[in-house]
Write a protein that holds these residues in place. Structure first.
Motif, PDB file in Angstrom:
ATOM      1  N   ALA A  20      -3.344   0.776   3.253  1.00 32.98           N
ATOM      2  CA  ALA A  20      -2.823   0.300   4.550  1.00 32.98           C
ATOM      3  C   ALA A  20      -3.214  -1.166   4.767  1.00 32.98           C
ATOM      4  CB  ALA A  20      -3.368   1.167   5.681  1.00 32.98           C
ATOM      5  N   GLU A  25       2.799   1.224   3.892  1.00 33.35           N
ATOM      6  CA  GLU A  25       2.880   2.238   4.957  1.00 33.35           C
ATOM      7  C   GLU A  25       2.200   3.485   4.414  1.00 33.35           C
ATOM      8  OE1 GLU A  25       6.712   3.217   6.652  1.00 33.35           O
ATOM      9  OE2 GLU A  25       7.319   1.143   6.301  1.00 33.35           O
ATOM     10  N   VAL A  26       1.288   4.041   5.187  1.00 32.17           N
ATOM     11  CA  VAL A  26       0.477   5.156   4.680  1.00 32.17           C
ATOM     12  C   VAL A  26       0.557   6.344   5.632  1.00 32.17           C
ATOM     13  CG1 VAL A  26      -1.917   5.864   4.221  1.00 32.17           C
ATOM     14  CG2 VAL A  26      -1.123   3.636   3.435  1.00 32.17           C
ATOM     15  N   LYS A  47      -0.243  -0.190   8.797  1.00 27.13           N
ATOM     16  CA  LYS A  47       0.839   0.728   9.166  1.00 27.13           C
ATOM     17  C   LYS A  47       0.472   2.115   8.660  1.00 27.13           C
ATOM     18  CE  LYS A  47       4.501  -2.647   8.711  1.00 27.13           C
ATOM     19  NZ  LYS A  47       5.484  -3.077   7.733  1.00 27.13           N
ATOM     20  N   ALA A  48      -0.435   2.772   9.360  1.00 22.80           N
ATOM     21  CA  ALA A  48      -0.887   4.090   8.917  1.00 22.80           C
ATOM     22  C   ALA A  48      -0.695   5.109  10.018  1.00 22.80           C
ATOM     23  CB  ALA A  48      -2.363   4.021   8.523  1.00 22.80           C
TER      24      ALA A  48
END
Ligand code: NAP
Length: 196
Positions: A20, A25-26, A47-48
């Protein structure tokens, strides 16, 4: 790229956080508490988000498989159809007491997984390194000399994705060959885990 984390413990939690922070994206999935997944996503500061294994697998460009061997059937069945998915596995085929490999010498955990989910694209990576060093490697990734990390797999596309992930964590990726080579690297990984 979007990376789904299947198993958000020591390895999945740390690698997901690093992915992340590296800009992926995670989706963190598979822990005993949803609160833990939410906290991991919040603390990752990228972005998790938290999710179920099925949500982590849908739309993922790569999945990190990081569960104890005894949880493998459960997590794979919760993840659903993994056809065509790139699965980077750091899971070792350990017995319940974590003292021995239950598959070794003539095969490996990675080869057994590839047979179990034949339509997925398996790469074995990150299992030769203890979780404790991951954040330090990421923090010092801009230094000239990077530690090497071996990975194995059958198809070049999935290996390229794994190499990119390995590089973004801060290692120098070393292609050790096809998945059958993992029968030699997993005993080494067990030794590293025991020393750590
Ligand atoms: N740790 C290392 O340094 C290291 C190094 C090399 C390879 N490996 C391999 O990487 C894999 C993962 O190791 P790890 O140390 O990250 O393991 P771990 O910390 O035990 O993480 C496994 C994850 O599975 C979850 N889990 C366990 N039972 C569950 C259940 N009944 N329902 C839902 N979730 C459940 C755990 O939840 P909780 O978070 O709630 O506990 C945790 O998130 C293993 O195969 C190990 O051999 C580990």
């Amino acid at each position: 790229m979007r990376v789904g984390i299947l198993g958000s413990g020591l390895m999945g939690g740390k690698l997901g956080t690093i992915f992340a922070r590296a800009g992926y994206e995670v989706i963190f999935s598979y822990a005993r508490s949803e609160q833990k997944l939410k906290k991991l996503a919040r603390d990752a500061k990228g972005k998790a988000m938290p999710g179920t294994p099925r949500e982590a697998a849908q739309e993922a460009d790569a999945l990190l498989l990081a569960v104890h061997w005894s949880r493998m059937d459960d997590v794979l069945s919760q993840a659903g159809d993994l056809s065509g998915k790139v699965i980077v596995s750091c899971s070792l085929p350990m017995n319940a007491r974590n003292t021995e490999l239950v598959i070794a010498h003539t095969s490996s955990g990675a080869e057994a997984l590839a047979k179990r989910v034949p339509k997925a694209r398996f790469v074995s990576a990150f299992n030769t390194v203890p979780s404790e060093v991951l954040l330090g490697v990421f923090t010092s990734r801009r230094k000239a000399t990077r530690p090497s990390l071996v990975y194995c797999g059958y198809d070049s596309g999935s290996k390229e994705i794994a190499a990119e992930l390995i590089r973004d964590v801060g290692f120098d990726p070393v292609d050790a060959g096809p998945l059958r080579i993992v029968r030699y690297t997993e005993p080494l990984a067990l030794l590293v885990t025991q020393l750590a």
